[in-house]
Write a protein that holds these residues in place. Sequence first.
Motif, mmCIF file in Angstrom:
data_model
loop_
_atom_site.group_PDB
_atom_site.id
_atom_site.type_symbol
_atom_site.label_atom_id
_atom_site.label_comp_id
_atom_site.label_asym_id
_atom_site.label_seq_id
_atom_site.Cartn_x
_atom_site.Cartn_y
_atom_site.Cartn_z
ATOM 1 N N THR A 9 65.209 69.946 26.561
ATOM 2 C CA THR A 9 66.144 69.104 26.969
ATOM 3 C C THR A 9 67.180 70.446 27.435
ATOM 4 N N ASP A 14 65.418 62.326 29.991
ATOM 5 C CA ASP A 14 64.309 62.578 28.794
ATOM 6 C C ASP A 14 63.733 61.903 28.182
ATOM 7 N N GLU A 15 63.150 62.118 27.337
ATOM 8 C CA GLU A 15 62.619 61.065 25.957
ATOM 9 C C GLU A 15 61.767 60.427 26.825
#
Length: 393
Positions: A52, A144-145
């Motif tokens: 991140t 992200d994720e």
Amino acid sequence: MRLVGEAFRPAAPIDRRSLFSGRSEQISELFSIAAQPGQHAVIYGERGVGKTSLAAVTAEMLQSANMLAARATCDVSDDFGSVWRKALDEIRVHTTTQGLGFTAGTKETSHSAAGLLADEVTPHAVRGALERVSAQRDVVIFIDEFDRLQDSAGRVLFADTIKMLSDRVVRVTIGLIGVADSVSELVREHRSIERALAQIHMPRMTRNELAEIVTRGIDASQMTIRPEAVRKITALSQGLPHYTQLLTQLAAQAALTQRRIAVAGRDVDVAVGRALDRAQQSVVEAYQEATTDTRRSIYPQVLLACALAPENDFGLFTPSDVREPLSRILGKPYKTAAFARHLDELSQESRGEVLQKYGTGRTSRYRFLNPLLQPYVAMRGVSEGLVRVQDLR
Ligand SMILES: Nc1ncnc2c1ncn2[C@@H]1O[C@H](COP(=O)(O)OP(=O)(O)O)[C@@H](O)[C@H]1O
Ligand SMILES: [Mg+2]
């Protein structure tokens, strides 16, 4: 004390270049992918290695290079449409409209690019919106994720979108970020996008990169640090920058309370004690579940040996990797058969399932389910005198 408070970021991703160290290889790779039409990226690695932070800092750099960059973070409630709304919401589009009549001028309005999406979000609609926003400037979007996107239909739609964007060579680069398993799954399910998707692996950080984090923060705090203290911190961090940030900050505070601006090795020992006290509850609980026993057992030692075992880039180690550190900790040679049962138990629910097991028999491999448990175990080992810092890799 105030500078020390500001110079370290143990708890949140880094979003400022001034606090960010290393990773120059990954950053230049991302820049070159952004410059290649039709190329997209997956960034994958263990939890806590700094994915991140990399995306946040690279987005900032891309923006200063005159590109548009946006980030969206997936959560379990997301589907394809909601992820794209989040991402496009960060981008503003400007439209100029000509007023009526001879004297009227043009009017500039700006609105969120999410408005370009209809109620039902399809890959086709996303491509249309992205074509619009990329008309003036190149666009890079980080998702992200990605592994938290539960909706498997949504993942398929992502693959379709990437395929569509590469076929039409839209000036948009997508960067999917996730833990290794989810990413390889995505590529496996969609061979057709394999070529369009460059894979960027985020390994754990090297001792040199971690040392850079230490000295950068110490410099920003207008303090100094002894080489011995840097060595201790980087060894204890086991490649995970979170612990480097935490230990350096705590060691600097320990030095300051003694009215010193030079951080010494003994300050790191104090920092280890504090870091153990402040460890995440989930990490502490996992450790307790894994090691408690009414009888005397070697579970704590086996777990410690696992933490010290040389793992590969994916955090995996074999039983024979554990043999040498275990023999050292217990002070006599051990065969793998003597602790194979312990490894198995540690990967079962009764012992908190702290290890994840892959394969069986001779080819079995293990890894820490939560990578942050590994440095915790190593630090406990050091503070309880079971190993010396020099014996950590
Ligand atoms: N390049 C870096 N330089 C300094 N600290 C970093 C760096 N990358 C990560 N960190 C630290 O490590 C922690 C975890 O990073 P994060 O980006 O959240 O990892 P991930 O997204 O892979 O789980 C952050 O809180 C931050 O303090
Ligand atoms: Mg992250």
